[in-house]
Enzyme design. Structure first.
Site, mmCIF file in Angstrom:
data_model
loop_
_atom_site.group_PDB
_atom_site.id
_atom_site.type_symbol
_atom_site.label_atom_id
_atom_site.label_comp_id
_atom_site.label_asym_id
_atom_site.label_seq_id
_atom_site.Cartn_x
_atom_site.Cartn_y
_atom_site.Cartn_z
ATOM 1 C CD GLU A 179 1.903 -10.374 -0.338
ATOM 2 O OE1 GLU A 179 1.891 -9.205 -0.758
ATOM 3 O OE2 GLU A 179 0.990 -10.831 0.372
ATOM 4 C CG HIS A 224 -0.823 -5.466 -4.418
ATOM 5 N ND1 HIS A 224 0.256 -5.463 -3.583
ATOM 6 C CD2 HIS A 224 -1.711 -6.357 -3.881
ATOM 7 C CE1 HIS A 224 0.048 -6.315 -2.586
ATOM 8 N NE2 HIS A 224 -1.147 -6.856 -2.727
ATOM 9 C CG HIS A 282 0.043 -11.426 -4.104
ATOM 10 N ND1 HIS A 282 -0.770 -12.244 -3.341
ATOM 11 C CD2 HIS A 282 -0.089 -10.187 -3.588
ATOM 12 C CE1 HIS A 282 -1.381 -11.513 -2.437
ATOM 13 N NE2 HIS A 282 -0.987 -10.255 -2.553
ATOM 14 N NE ARG A 286 -3.998 -2.045 2.086
ATOM 15 C CZ ARG A 286 -3.946 -3.387 2.152
ATOM 16 N NH1 ARG A 286 -2.842 -4.004 2.528
ATOM 17 N NH2 ARG A 286 -5.008 -4.113 1.856
ATOM 18 C CG ASP A 293 -3.113 -8.066 5.112
ATOM 19 O OD1 ASP A 293 -2.025 -8.075 4.502
ATOM 20 O OD2 ASP A 293 -4.172 -7.660 4.604
HETATM 21 C C1 BGC Z 1 -2.426 -7.583 1.056
HETATM 22 C C2 BGC Z 1 -3.867 -7.822 1.431
HETATM 23 C C3 BGC Z 1 -4.673 -7.869 0.179
HETATM 24 C C4 BGC Z 1 -4.117 -8.947 -0.732
HETATM 25 C C5 BGC Z 1 -4.827 -9.004 -2.050
HETATM 26 C C6 BGC Z 1 -1.982 -8.697 0.171
HETATM 27 O O1 BGC Z 1 -0.661 -8.483 -0.225
HETATM 28 O O2 BGC Z 1 -1.609 -7.466 2.184
HETATM 29 O O3 BGC Z 1 -4.338 -6.817 2.283
HETATM 30 O O4 BGC Z 1 -6.018 -8.126 0.454
HETATM 31 O O5 BGC Z 1 -2.773 -8.707 -0.976
HETATM 32 O O6 BGC Z 1 -4.805 -7.795 -2.672
#
Ligand code: BGC
Length: 375
Positions: free
Chosen positions: A340, A132, A203, A107, A275
């Site tokens: 990740e 992302h 991811h 983010r 998360d």
């Molecule tokens: C994030 C989550 C998100 C997910 C899918 C992850 O890398 O930390 O908050 O919902 O990606 O976008």
């Protein structure tokens, strides 16, 4: 030479030619069509195999790992990553299954950052934040670069100056290599022609018992990190580096993912589970170090993650909500986890965090290895 001799020699030579052709076919990476994008671009699926029955199918759409087939302790092969069977589902999907994520993974608060006195505005795709970026929905240029180190797929993409609001033409290269040591290695590199920021990751959503087989709460996890970057209600780091000691975030010794996930803890509530970004003990020195290890007791599969990156987002699939995935499997909440490897979230707005700035003349390079074994 007698007629019999000539026939024998001919047969012998034909056998050599056939086995050479067979060997070449075997050593060549298989490629098959994965369909066409809405605007008509051809997309392919590349199958990387090794000598232990491990197989990675990767598409040049988003550099996505579509399937990752790994033996369990009895040699039974299962696909251990979530995904879709069809390109259209990747194009419509929001979960980033298996993809290369960028230009900025994770983010950026208020979808804004300032660099060299200029403020750049990005698309808001996660409440008020940018999350992302869009590399996962681009068609990358693919090349088979297999060598004695294993089957390898090179993917390149030019992210144009201004794409999604980021400055600089960014040339990105990602090489996936599948070794005979059951490692899927990912080498990322990039150059720019203007000062910019970048954060690249993969991811993959893992379930070491097999994709779609249930939740991941019994997996045992170890993360080599004494601190996390706690978040606010928008999942943006507050800037603090907080010790994990005495909290449900302490994975310094291997612990079941589900053991503490529902504890009455403010950070767990904000993330609806895990998360968060862990601050790896290896720091930002840039050498390849073990970051995490996951073990699934029923299959015996072990996943070790090593990286040159300073951070690791551990995400427990909290937002999976009954997505229909591969082979008709349904992915519910916590049916997978992501590890990740990355720079810290929102680094462009946190001068104290390791820098994500890339300047012309610099060469960004990072490596992450997902190694599989059994016990
Ligand atoms: C994030 C989550 C998100 C997910 C899918 C992850 O890398 O930390 O908050 O919902 O990606 O976008």
């Amino acid at each position: 030479m007698s007629l019999r001799g000539i026939v024998m020699l001919g047969f012998f030579m034909a056998t050599i030619v056939v086995s050479a052709l067979q060997a070449e076919a075997k050593s060549k990476m298989q490629k098959q069509s994965f369909g066409k994008t809405e605007d008509g671009q051809q997309v392919d699926l590349y199958i990387l195999t090794n000598h232990h029955g491990m197989e990675a199918a990767i598409t040049n759409y988003g550099g996505t790992v579509v399937t990752l087939k790994v033996p369990d302790r009895n040699g039974k092969i299962d696909d251990v990553v979530l995904g879709y069977d069809r390109l259209d589902d990747y194009a419509a999907g929001k979960a980033y299954f298996g993809a290369i994520v960028g230009r900025y993974a994770n983010r950026i608060a208020h979808a804004k950052f300032t660099l060299d006195g200029t403020t750049y505005t990005l698309p808001k795709n996660d409440g008020d934040n940018h999350l992302h970026g869009g590399f996962n929905k681009r068609v990358w240029t693919a090349k088979d670069v297999s060598s004695s180190n294993g089957k390898a797929l090179e993917l390149t993409y030019l992210s144009k100056d201004g794409e999604e609001g980021f400055p600089g033409n960014l040339s990105v290269k990602v090489v996936y290599t599948l070794s005979d040591q059951n490692e899927l290695k990912i080498d990322y590199s990039a150059t720019t022609d203007k000062d910019t920021v970048l954060n690249l990751t993969n991811h993959c959503y893992f379930n070491l018992a097999g994709q779609g087989s249930g939740d991941i709460l019994q997996h045992q996890l170890m993360i080599r990190a004494d601190r996390i970057t706690p978040v606010d209600a928008n999942l943006i780091p507050t800037g603090e580096l907080r010790s994990v000691k005495g909290t449900p975030f302490d994975f310094t010794t291997s612990t079941a993912i589900g053991a503490r996930i529902d504890q009455d803890d403010q950070q767990l509530k904000l993330g609806r589970g895990y998360d968060h970004n862990w601050v790896l003990n290896s720091g930002s020195a840039g050498s390849l170090s073990l970051a995490a290890q996951a073990y699934e007791p029923h299959s015996g599969r072990v996943l070790e993650v090593s990286t040159t990156q300073p951070g690791l987002q551990f995400y427990t699939g909290n937002f999976l909500d009954g997505i229909r995935g591969k082979q008709g499997k349904v992915y519910n909440r916590r049916y997978a986890f992501c590890l990740e490897t990355q720079h810290f979230p929102d680094s462009p707005n946190h001068p104290d965090f390791p820098s994500t700035v890339l300047k012309p003349g610099q060469h960004f390079q990072s490596t992450t290895v997902y190694k599989f074994s059994t016990r």
